[in-house]
Design a protein around this motif. Sequence first.
Motif, short mmCIF file in Angstrom:
data_model
loop_
_atom_site.label_atom_id
_atom_site.label_comp_id
_atom_site.label_asym_id
_atom_site.label_seq_id
_atom_site.Cartn_x
_atom_site.Cartn_y
_atom_site.Cartn_z
N GLY A 34 0.83 -1.20 0.00
CA GLY A 34 0.00 0.00 0.00
C GLY A 34 0.87 1.25 0.00
O GLY A 34 2.06 1.21 -0.32
N GLY A 35 0.28 2.38 0.36
CA GLY A 35 1.05 3.61 0.44
C GLY A 35 1.32 4.24 -0.92
O GLY A 35 0.71 3.90 -1.92
N ASN A 36 2.26 5.14 -0.92
CA ASN A 36 2.55 5.95 -2.12
C ASN A 36 3.63 5.29 -2.98
O ASN A 36 4.73 5.04 -2.50
CB ASN A 36 3.01 7.34 -1.69
N PRO A 37 3.33 5.03 -4.26
CA PRO A 37 4.32 4.42 -5.16
C PRO A 37 5.25 5.48 -5.76
O PRO A 37 5.24 5.75 -6.97
CB PRO A 37 3.45 3.76 -6.23
N LYS A 38 6.06 6.10 -4.93
CA LYS A 38 6.88 7.24 -5.34
C LYS A 38 7.79 6.90 -6.52
O LYS A 38 7.88 7.67 -7.50
CB LYS A 38 7.71 7.72 -4.15
N ASN A 39 8.49 5.77 -6.46
CA ASN A 39 9.42 5.43 -7.54
C ASN A 39 8.70 5.27 -8.87
O ASN A 39 9.18 5.72 -9.91
CB ASN A 39 10.18 4.14 -7.19
N GLU A 40 7.55 4.63 -8.83
CA GLU A 40 6.80 4.39 -10.06
C GLU A 40 6.20 5.69 -10.61
O GLU A 40 6.13 5.89 -11.82
CB GLU A 40 5.71 3.34 -9.81
N ARG A 41 5.76 6.56 -9.74
CA ARG A 41 5.25 7.86 -10.19
C ARG A 41 6.37 8.67 -10.84
O ARG A 41 6.15 9.38 -11.83
CB ARG A 41 4.62 8.62 -9.02
N ASP A 42 7.57 8.55 -10.30
CA ASP A 42 8.70 9.24 -10.92
C ASP A 42 9.03 8.64 -12.28
O ASP A 42 9.48 9.36 -13.19
CB ASP A 42 9.91 9.19 -10.00
N GLN A 43 8.82 7.34 -12.45
CA GLN A 43 9.01 6.73 -13.77
C GLN A 43 8.01 7.32 -14.76
O GLN A 43 8.35 7.57 -15.93
CB GLN A 43 8.81 5.21 -13.68
N LEU A 44 6.79 7.56 -14.31
CA LEU A 44 5.80 8.20 -15.18
C LEU A 44 6.24 9.62 -15.54
O LEU A 44 6.06 10.08 -16.67
CB LEU A 44 4.43 8.22 -14.51
N ARG A 45 6.83 10.32 -14.58
CA ARG A 45 7.32 11.67 -14.85
C ARG A 45 8.40 11.64 -15.94
O ARG A 45 8.36 12.42 -16.89
CB ARG A 45 7.88 12.29 -13.57
N THR A 46 9.39 10.77 -15.77
CA THR A 46 10.51 10.76 -16.72
C THR A 46 10.13 10.17 -18.07
O THR A 46 10.85 10.34 -19.04
CB THR A 46 11.70 9.97 -16.15
N SER A 47 8.98 9.48 -18.13
CA SER A 47 8.55 8.87 -19.39
C SER A 47 8.07 9.90 -20.41
O SER A 47 8.03 9.63 -21.61
CB SER A 47 7.43 7.86 -19.14
N GLY A 48 7.65 11.07 -19.92
CA GLY A 48 7.07 12.09 -20.81
C GLY A 48 5.58 11.94 -21.02
O GLY A 48 4.96 12.81 -21.64
N LEU A 49 4.98 10.86 -20.50
CA LEU A 49 3.55 10.63 -20.75
C LEU A 49 2.65 11.63 -20.03
O LEU A 49 1.47 11.75 -20.37
CB LEU A 49 3.17 9.21 -20.34
N LEU A 50 3.18 12.34 -19.03
CA LEU A 50 2.34 13.33 -18.35
C LEU A 50 2.01 14.51 -19.26
O LEU A 50 1.08 15.28 -18.98
CB LEU A 50 3.04 13.83 -17.08
N SER A 51 2.75 14.66 -20.36
CA SER A 51 2.46 15.72 -21.33
C SER A 51 1.52 15.28 -22.44
O SER A 51 1.22 16.07 -23.34
CB SER A 51 3.78 16.21 -21.97
N LEU A 52 1.07 14.05 -22.38
CA LEU A 52 0.34 13.47 -23.51
C LEU A 52 -0.91 14.27 -23.88
O LEU A 52 -1.20 14.47 -25.05
CB LEU A 52 -0.03 12.02 -23.17
N SER A 53 -1.66 14.73 -22.89
CA SER A 53 -2.93 15.42 -23.17
C SER A 53 -2.80 16.93 -23.26
O SER A 53 -3.79 17.62 -23.53
CB SER A 53 -3.96 15.06 -22.08
N ILE A 54 -1.61 17.46 -23.04
CA ILE A 54 -1.41 18.90 -23.11
C ILE A 54 -1.24 19.32 -24.57
O ILE A 54 -0.43 18.73 -25.29
CB ILE A 54 -0.19 19.33 -22.28
N PRO A 55 -1.99 20.32 -25.04
CA PRO A 55 -1.87 20.76 -26.44
C PRO A 55 -0.45 21.16 -26.80
O PRO A 55 0.31 21.64 -25.96
CB PRO A 55 -2.84 21.95 -26.51
N GLN A 56 -0.11 20.98 -28.06
CA GLN A 56 1.25 21.23 -28.51
C GLN A 56 1.66 22.69 -28.32
O GLN A 56 2.85 22.97 -28.08
CB GLN A 56 1.39 20.82 -29.98
N GLN A 57 0.73 23.63 -28.43
CA GLN A 57 1.11 25.04 -28.30
C GLN A 57 1.60 25.39 -26.90
O GLN A 57 2.21 26.45 -26.70
CB GLN A 57 -0.05 25.96 -28.69
N TYR A 58 1.36 24.50 -25.95
CA TYR A 58 1.86 24.72 -24.58
C TYR A 58 3.02 23.79 -24.25
O TYR A 58 3.40 23.66 -23.09
CB TYR A 58 0.73 24.54 -23.57
N GLY A 59 3.59 23.16 -25.27
CA GLY A 59 4.75 22.30 -25.07
C GLY A 59 4.43 20.84 -24.87
O GLY A 59 5.32 20.03 -24.61
N GLY A 60 3.15 20.47 -24.98
CA GLY A 60 2.75 19.09 -24.78
C GLY A 60 2.76 18.28 -26.07
O GLY A 60 3.15 18.78 -27.14
#
Length: 392
Positions: A34-60
Amino acid sequence: MNAVDFSIHDDPIEIAQTLASEFAKTAAARDRQGGNPKNERDQLRTSGLLSLSIPQQYGGIGADWTTIFNTIRIIAQADSSLAHVYGFHHLLIATVQLFSQPEQYARWFEQTAQRQLFWGNALNPLDQRVQIEQLSEVEYSFHGDKSFCSGSMDSDFLLCSGYLNDQLLIGVIPSQREGIHFLGDWNNMGQRQTDSGTTHFEQVKIFKDELLLNPGPLSTPFASLRPLIAQLIFVHLFLGVAEGAFETARQAVQQQKAWFKSSAETAVQDAYIQKHFAEFYVQLESVRLLTEKAVKLLQQAWQQGEQLTAQQRGEVSVVIATSKIAATQSSLFITQNIFQVMGARATTAQLNLDRFWRNVRTQTLHDPIDYKYQEVGEWVLTGKVPEPSFYS
Protein backbone atom coordinates in the motif's frame (compact mmCIF):
# COMPACT_ATOMS: atom_id res chain seq x y z
CA MET A 1 12.79 -0.27 -9.93
CA ASN A 2 15.60 0.45 -12.35
CA ALA A 3 15.39 3.69 -14.31
CA VAL A 4 14.27 3.44 -17.92
CA ASP A 5 15.51 5.92 -20.50
CA PHE A 6 12.85 7.53 -22.68
CA SER A 7 13.00 9.91 -25.60
CA ILE A 8 10.41 12.49 -26.63
CA HIS A 9 10.45 10.76 -30.01
CA ASP A 10 9.33 7.41 -28.57
CA ASP A 11 5.85 6.16 -29.38
CA PRO A 12 3.52 6.70 -26.37
CA ILE A 13 2.09 3.20 -26.70
CA GLU A 14 5.57 1.68 -26.63
CA ILE A 15 6.45 3.83 -23.61
CA ALA A 16 3.33 2.63 -21.80
CA GLN A 17 4.20 -0.98 -22.61
CA THR A 18 7.73 -0.53 -21.26
CA LEU A 19 6.39 1.03 -18.07
CA ALA A 20 3.80 -1.73 -17.67
CA SER A 21 6.50 -4.39 -17.96
CA GLU A 22 8.49 -2.67 -15.22
CA PHE A 23 5.48 -2.07 -12.98
CA ALA A 24 4.40 -5.71 -13.30
CA LYS A 25 7.64 -6.89 -11.63
CA THR A 26 6.68 -5.31 -8.30
CA ALA A 27 2.89 -4.96 -8.57
CA ALA A 28 2.02 -7.87 -6.24
CA ALA A 29 4.44 -6.75 -3.52
CA ARG A 30 3.46 -3.10 -3.74
CA ASP A 31 -0.22 -4.01 -3.54
CA ARG A 32 0.42 -5.70 -0.18
CA GLN A 33 2.47 -2.71 0.95
CA GLY A 34 0.00 0.00 0.00
CA GLY A 35 1.05 3.61 0.44
CA ASN A 36 2.55 5.95 -2.12
CA PRO A 37 4.32 4.42 -5.16
CA LYS A 38 6.88 7.24 -5.34
CA ASN A 39 9.42 5.43 -7.54
CA GLU A 40 6.80 4.39 -10.06
CA ARG A 41 5.25 7.86 -10.19
CA ASP A 42 8.70 9.24 -10.92
CA GLN A 43 9.01 6.73 -13.77
CA LEU A 44 5.80 8.20 -15.18
CA ARG A 45 7.32 11.67 -14.85
CA THR A 46 10.51 10.76 -16.72
CA SER A 47 8.55 8.87 -19.39
CA GLY A 48 7.07 12.09 -20.81
CA LEU A 49 3.55 10.63 -20.75
CA LEU A 50 2.34 13.33 -18.35
CA SER A 51 2.46 15.72 -21.33
CA LEU A 52 0.34 13.47 -23.51
CA SER A 53 -2.93 15.42 -23.17
CA ILE A 54 -1.41 18.90 -23.11
CA PRO A 55 -1.87 20.76 -26.44
CA GLN A 56 1.25 21.23 -28.51
CA GLN A 57 1.11 25.04 -28.30
CA TYR A 58 1.86 24.72 -24.58
CA GLY A 59 4.75 22.30 -25.07
CA GLY A 60 2.75 19.09 -24.78
CA ILE A 61 2.29 16.14 -27.12
CA GLY A 62 -1.35 16.91 -27.96
CA ALA A 63 -2.35 13.26 -28.39
CA ASP A 64 -5.87 12.19 -29.29
CA TRP A 65 -8.12 10.45 -26.79
CA THR A 66 -7.57 7.04 -28.38
CA THR A 67 -3.87 7.24 -27.58
CA ILE A 68 -4.41 8.62 -24.08
CA PHE A 69 -6.94 5.96 -23.12
CA ASN A 70 -4.83 3.16 -24.58
CA THR A 71 -1.85 4.14 -22.43
CA ILE A 72 -4.12 4.02 -19.38
CA ARG A 73 -5.40 0.57 -20.38
CA ILE A 74 -1.90 -0.80 -20.98
CA ILE A 75 -0.64 0.39 -17.60
CA ALA A 76 -3.77 -1.03 -15.93
CA GLN A 77 -2.93 -4.48 -17.27
CA ALA A 78 0.02 -4.44 -14.88
CA ASP A 79 -1.00 -2.06 -12.10
CA SER A 80 -4.42 -0.44 -11.89
CA SER A 81 -3.42 1.86 -9.03
CA LEU A 82 -0.80 3.56 -11.16
CA ALA A 83 -3.16 3.59 -14.13
CA HIS A 84 -5.73 5.28 -11.90
CA VAL A 85 -3.55 8.18 -10.76
CA TYR A 86 -2.07 8.52 -14.26
CA GLY A 87 -5.54 8.54 -15.82
CA PHE A 88 -6.78 11.09 -13.29
CA HIS A 89 -3.81 13.31 -14.14
CA HIS A 90 -5.13 13.57 -17.69
CA LEU A 91 -8.72 13.96 -16.45
CA LEU A 92 -7.68 16.96 -14.36
CA ILE A 93 -5.89 18.56 -17.29
CA ALA A 94 -9.03 18.06 -19.40
CA THR A 95 -11.13 19.53 -16.58
CA VAL A 96 -9.11 22.72 -16.62
CA GLN A 97 -9.49 22.99 -20.40
CA LEU A 98 -13.23 22.46 -20.17
CA PHE A 99 -13.93 24.72 -17.19
CA SER A 100 -11.67 27.68 -18.02
CA GLN A 101 -10.06 29.66 -20.84
CA PRO A 102 -6.59 29.42 -22.48
CA GLU A 103 -5.44 32.74 -21.01
CA GLN A 104 -5.93 31.19 -17.57
CA TYR A 105 -4.58 27.67 -18.03
CA ALA A 106 -1.70 28.39 -20.42
CA ARG A 107 0.82 28.93 -17.60
CA TRP A 108 -0.22 25.74 -15.78
CA PHE A 109 0.10 23.65 -18.91
CA GLU A 110 3.45 25.15 -19.88
CA GLN A 111 4.85 24.41 -16.42
CA THR A 112 3.44 20.88 -16.52
CA ALA A 113 5.01 20.14 -19.90
CA GLN A 114 8.37 21.73 -19.09
CA ARG A 115 8.79 20.13 -15.68
CA GLN A 116 6.66 16.97 -16.12
CA LEU A 117 4.44 17.88 -13.21
CA PHE A 118 1.87 15.47 -11.77
CA TRP A 119 -1.70 16.63 -11.07
CA GLY A 120 -3.64 15.35 -8.06
CA ASN A 121 -7.35 15.27 -7.29
CA ALA A 122 -9.23 16.91 -4.43
CA LEU A 123 -12.45 17.64 -6.28
CA ASN A 124 -15.14 15.14 -5.12
CA PRO A 125 -18.22 17.41 -5.40
CA LEU A 126 -20.35 15.10 -3.23
CA ASP A 127 -18.10 15.78 -0.25
CA GLN A 128 -19.21 19.25 0.87
CA ARG A 129 -17.03 19.51 3.98
CA VAL A 130 -14.65 22.05 2.43
CA GLN A 131 -16.14 25.49 2.93
CA ILE A 132 -14.91 28.67 1.30
CA GLU A 133 -14.71 32.11 2.83
CA GLN A 134 -14.24 35.16 0.61
CA LEU A 135 -11.58 37.31 2.24
CA SER A 136 -11.46 40.06 -0.36
CA GLU A 137 -12.36 40.73 -3.96
CA VAL A 138 -9.45 38.57 -5.13
CA GLU A 139 -8.69 36.25 -2.21
CA TYR A 140 -10.48 33.23 -0.76
CA SER A 141 -9.84 30.69 2.01
CA PHE A 142 -10.52 26.94 1.80
CA HIS A 143 -11.10 25.05 5.05
CA GLY A 144 -12.17 21.46 5.74
CA ASP A 145 -11.63 17.85 4.67
CA LYS A 146 -12.00 16.34 1.23
CA SER A 147 -12.23 12.55 0.79
CA PHE A 148 -11.25 10.22 -2.08
CA CYS A 149 -8.36 12.45 -3.18
CA SER A 150 -6.74 10.07 -5.65
CA GLY A 151 -3.14 10.89 -6.53
CA SER A 152 -3.00 13.92 -4.25
CA MET A 153 0.13 12.81 -2.40
CA ASP A 154 3.30 13.38 -4.42
CA SER A 155 1.39 15.67 -6.78
CA ASP A 156 2.58 19.07 -7.98
CA PHE A 157 -0.75 20.71 -8.84
CA LEU A 158 -3.99 20.04 -7.00
CA LEU A 159 -7.49 20.44 -8.45
CA CYS A 160 -9.66 21.21 -5.45
CA SER A 161 -13.23 22.23 -4.77
CA GLY A 162 -15.27 23.74 -2.01
CA TYR A 163 -18.55 25.52 -1.42
CA LEU A 164 -19.05 29.25 -1.03
CA ASN A 165 -22.51 29.20 0.50
CA ASP A 166 -24.26 26.87 -2.00
CA GLN A 167 -21.95 27.58 -4.95
CA LEU A 168 -19.42 24.95 -5.99
CA LEU A 169 -16.04 26.51 -6.80
CA ILE A 170 -13.10 24.65 -8.33
CA GLY A 171 -9.53 25.86 -8.18
CA VAL A 172 -5.99 24.92 -9.22
CA ILE A 173 -3.23 25.40 -6.65
CA PRO A 174 0.29 24.11 -5.96
CA SER A 175 0.05 20.94 -3.88
CA GLN A 176 2.60 22.20 -1.34
CA ARG A 177 0.78 25.44 -0.54
CA GLU A 178 0.71 26.28 3.15
CA GLY A 179 -2.23 24.74 4.97
CA ILE A 180 -2.63 21.62 2.79
CA HIS A 181 -2.21 18.33 4.64
CA PHE A 182 -2.42 14.86 3.09
CA LEU A 183 -3.54 12.50 5.84
CA GLY A 184 -2.42 9.25 4.19
CA ASP A 185 -5.44 7.38 5.54
CA TRP A 186 -6.28 5.31 2.44
CA ASN A 187 -6.23 1.62 3.47
CA ASN A 188 -8.87 -0.10 1.36
CA MET A 189 -8.98 -3.63 -0.01
CA GLY A 190 -8.20 -2.53 -3.58
CA GLN A 191 -6.51 0.27 -5.52
CA ARG A 192 -4.18 0.34 -2.56
CA GLN A 193 -1.55 2.63 -4.09
CA THR A 194 -3.85 5.38 -5.36
CA ASP A 195 -3.49 7.51 -2.21
CA SER A 196 -7.23 8.08 -2.33
CA GLY A 197 -7.44 9.25 1.26
CA THR A 198 -8.27 12.57 2.89
CA THR A 199 -6.84 15.99 2.13
CA HIS A 200 -7.23 18.56 4.89
CA PHE A 201 -7.35 22.26 4.03
CA GLU A 202 -6.38 24.49 6.95
CA GLN A 203 -7.37 28.03 5.90
CA VAL A 204 -5.65 27.59 2.53
CA LYS A 205 -5.35 30.81 0.53
CA ILE A 206 -6.70 30.61 -3.04
CA PHE A 207 -6.77 33.57 -5.39
CA LYS A 208 -9.50 34.49 -7.83
CA ASP A 209 -7.30 33.84 -10.87
CA GLU A 210 -6.87 30.26 -9.62
CA LEU A 211 -10.61 29.57 -9.67
CA LEU A 212 -12.16 28.04 -12.80
CA LEU A 213 -15.04 30.45 -13.38
CA ASN A 214 -15.34 30.77 -17.16
CA PRO A 215 -17.31 28.86 -18.31
CA GLY A 216 -17.13 26.93 -15.03
CA PRO A 217 -18.25 23.42 -14.00
CA LEU A 218 -20.73 21.63 -16.29
CA SER A 219 -21.99 24.97 -17.59
CA THR A 220 -22.15 24.03 -21.30
CA PRO A 221 -22.53 20.75 -23.24
CA PHE A 222 -18.80 20.93 -24.02
CA ALA A 223 -17.84 21.57 -20.38
CA SER A 224 -20.08 18.63 -19.48
CA LEU A 225 -17.77 16.23 -21.32
CA ARG A 226 -15.70 16.10 -18.14
CA PRO A 227 -17.67 13.30 -16.41
CA LEU A 228 -17.75 11.33 -19.67
CA ILE A 229 -13.96 11.41 -19.83
CA ALA A 230 -13.87 10.20 -16.23
CA GLN A 231 -16.23 7.33 -17.01
CA LEU A 232 -14.12 6.28 -19.99
CA ILE A 233 -11.02 6.28 -17.79
CA PHE A 234 -12.82 3.80 -15.55
CA VAL A 235 -13.80 1.70 -18.56
CA HIS A 236 -10.16 1.48 -19.63
CA LEU A 237 -9.08 0.68 -16.08
CA PHE A 238 -11.55 -2.20 -15.88
CA LEU A 239 -10.69 -3.46 -19.34
CA GLY A 240 -6.97 -3.28 -18.63
CA VAL A 241 -7.28 -5.18 -15.35
CA ALA A 242 -9.40 -7.86 -17.04
CA GLU A 243 -6.84 -8.17 -19.84
CA GLY A 244 -4.05 -8.46 -17.29
CA ALA A 245 -5.89 -11.18 -15.38
CA PHE A 246 -6.72 -13.00 -18.62
CA GLU A 247 -3.09 -13.02 -19.76
CA THR A 248 -1.89 -14.15 -16.32
CA ALA A 249 -4.29 -17.08 -16.45
CA ARG A 250 -3.46 -17.91 -20.07
CA GLN A 251 0.24 -18.12 -19.31
CA ALA A 252 -0.37 -20.16 -16.17
CA VAL A 253 -2.35 -22.93 -17.87
CA GLN A 254 0.39 -23.40 -20.48
CA GLN A 255 2.41 -25.16 -17.80
CA GLN A 256 -0.37 -27.19 -16.19
CA LYS A 257 -1.44 -30.76 -16.57
CA ALA A 258 -5.10 -31.55 -17.11
CA TRP A 259 -7.25 -32.69 -14.20
CA PHE A 260 -6.85 -36.42 -13.59
CA LYS A 261 -10.37 -37.20 -14.83
CA SER A 262 -9.85 -35.33 -18.10
CA SER A 263 -9.30 -37.19 -21.35
CA ALA A 264 -6.66 -34.58 -22.25
CA GLU A 265 -3.04 -34.61 -21.12
CA THR A 266 -2.52 -30.87 -20.69
CA ALA A 267 -4.73 -28.06 -19.43
CA VAL A 268 -4.73 -26.26 -22.77
CA GLN A 269 -6.23 -29.37 -24.40
CA ASP A 270 -8.98 -29.72 -21.81
CA ALA A 271 -12.45 -28.91 -23.21
CA TYR A 272 -13.64 -27.26 -20.00
CA ILE A 273 -10.57 -25.02 -19.79
CA GLN A 274 -11.07 -24.07 -23.42
CA LYS A 275 -14.70 -23.19 -22.72
CA HIS A 276 -13.75 -20.87 -19.86
CA PHE A 277 -11.18 -19.06 -21.97
CA ALA A 278 -13.67 -18.69 -24.78
CA GLU A 279 -16.07 -17.02 -22.33
CA PHE A 280 -13.32 -14.67 -21.14
CA TYR A 281 -12.32 -13.83 -24.71
CA VAL A 282 -15.85 -13.12 -25.91
CA GLN A 283 -16.43 -10.76 -22.99
CA LEU A 284 -13.14 -8.96 -23.58
CA GLU A 285 -13.78 -8.57 -27.29
CA SER A 286 -17.27 -7.22 -26.62
CA VAL A 287 -15.94 -4.60 -24.23
CA ARG A 288 -13.14 -3.66 -26.62
CA LEU A 289 -15.59 -3.04 -29.46
CA LEU A 290 -17.99 -1.04 -27.30
CA THR A 291 -15.11 0.96 -25.88
CA GLU A 292 -13.65 1.70 -29.30
CA LYS A 293 -17.01 3.11 -30.39
CA ALA A 294 -17.30 5.21 -27.22
CA VAL A 295 -13.82 6.71 -27.62
CA LYS A 296 -14.47 7.56 -31.26
CA LEU A 297 -17.65 9.45 -30.35
CA LEU A 298 -15.96 11.25 -27.47
CA GLN A 299 -13.15 12.36 -29.76
CA GLN A 300 -15.67 13.75 -32.23
CA ALA A 301 -17.49 15.60 -29.45
CA TRP A 302 -14.19 16.98 -28.13
CA GLN A 303 -13.31 18.34 -31.56
CA GLN A 304 -16.69 20.09 -31.85
CA GLY A 305 -15.87 22.21 -28.83
CA GLU A 306 -18.47 24.79 -27.90
CA GLN A 307 -20.50 23.87 -30.99
CA LEU A 308 -21.47 20.61 -29.26
CA THR A 309 -25.21 20.44 -28.56
CA ALA A 310 -26.88 19.01 -25.45
CA GLN A 311 -28.47 16.23 -27.51
CA GLN A 312 -25.15 15.26 -29.09
CA ARG A 313 -23.48 15.24 -25.71
CA GLY A 314 -26.29 13.08 -24.33
CA GLU A 315 -25.95 10.54 -27.13
CA VAL A 316 -22.24 10.19 -26.36
CA SER A 317 -23.07 9.64 -22.69
CA VAL A 318 -25.40 6.72 -23.56
CA VAL A 319 -22.66 4.95 -25.52
CA ILE A 320 -20.16 5.49 -22.71
CA ALA A 321 -22.65 4.25 -20.09
CA THR A 322 -23.17 1.13 -22.21
CA SER A 323 -19.44 0.44 -22.33
CA LYS A 324 -19.17 1.14 -18.58
CA ILE A 325 -21.82 -1.50 -17.83
CA ALA A 326 -20.11 -4.07 -20.04
CA ALA A 327 -16.63 -3.31 -18.66
CA THR A 328 -17.85 -3.51 -15.07
CA GLN A 329 -19.57 -6.87 -15.46
CA SER A 330 -16.84 -8.43 -17.61
CA SER A 331 -13.95 -7.33 -15.39
CA LEU A 332 -15.65 -8.66 -12.25
CA PHE A 333 -16.49 -11.94 -14.00
CA ILE A 334 -13.03 -12.54 -15.42
CA THR A 335 -11.04 -11.54 -12.34
CA GLN A 336 -13.19 -13.80 -10.18
CA ASN A 337 -13.17 -16.80 -12.50
CA ILE A 338 -9.51 -16.98 -13.53
CA PHE A 339 -9.07 -19.21 -10.47
CA GLN A 340 -11.44 -21.74 -12.03
CA VAL A 341 -8.88 -22.40 -14.77
CA MET A 342 -5.69 -22.00 -12.71
CA GLY A 343 -6.71 -24.13 -9.75
CA ALA A 344 -5.95 -24.07 -6.04
CA ARG A 345 -2.24 -23.30 -6.41
CA ALA A 346 -3.14 -19.91 -7.84
CA THR A 347 -4.61 -18.83 -4.50
CA THR A 348 -1.25 -18.70 -2.74
CA ALA A 349 -0.71 -15.37 -1.00
CA GLN A 350 2.71 -15.05 -2.61
CA LEU A 351 1.16 -14.56 -6.06
CA ASN A 352 -1.47 -12.16 -4.70
CA LEU A 353 -3.65 -12.77 -7.75
CA ASP A 354 -6.80 -11.73 -5.94
CA ARG A 355 -5.56 -8.16 -6.38
CA PHE A 356 -7.10 -8.15 -9.88
CA TRP A 357 -10.57 -8.73 -8.45
CA ARG A 358 -10.04 -6.50 -5.39
CA ASN A 359 -8.96 -3.62 -7.61
CA VAL A 360 -11.93 -3.74 -9.96
CA ARG A 361 -14.35 -4.47 -7.13
CA THR A 362 -13.13 -1.34 -5.35
CA GLN A 363 -13.03 0.93 -8.40
CA THR A 364 -16.37 -0.23 -9.84
CA LEU A 365 -18.01 1.17 -6.70
CA HIS A 366 -16.95 4.72 -7.60
CA ASP A 367 -20.53 5.41 -8.72
CA PRO A 368 -23.38 2.86 -8.66
CA ILE A 369 -23.61 0.84 -11.87
CA ASP A 370 -27.36 0.52 -11.27
CA TYR A 371 -27.75 4.14 -12.33
CA LYS A 372 -25.93 3.46 -15.58
CA TYR A 373 -28.49 0.73 -16.27
CA GLN A 374 -31.23 3.22 -15.45
CA GLU A 375 -29.84 5.84 -17.83
CA VAL A 376 -29.45 3.40 -20.69
CA GLY A 377 -32.85 1.83 -20.01
CA GLU A 378 -34.60 5.19 -19.94
CA TRP A 379 -32.97 6.15 -23.23
CA VAL A 380 -33.98 2.84 -24.84
CA LEU A 381 -37.61 3.25 -23.77
CA THR A 382 -38.15 6.99 -24.08
CA GLY A 383 -35.27 8.43 -26.11
CA LYS A 384 -34.34 10.75 -23.22
CA VAL A 385 -30.59 11.21 -22.82
CA PRO A 386 -29.04 11.49 -19.33
CA GLU A 387 -28.80 14.85 -17.64
CA PRO A 388 -25.19 15.98 -17.12
CA SER A 389 -23.76 15.56 -13.64
CA PHE A 390 -20.30 14.88 -12.24
CA TYR A 391 -21.06 11.16 -12.63
CA SER A 392 -22.90 10.89 -15.95
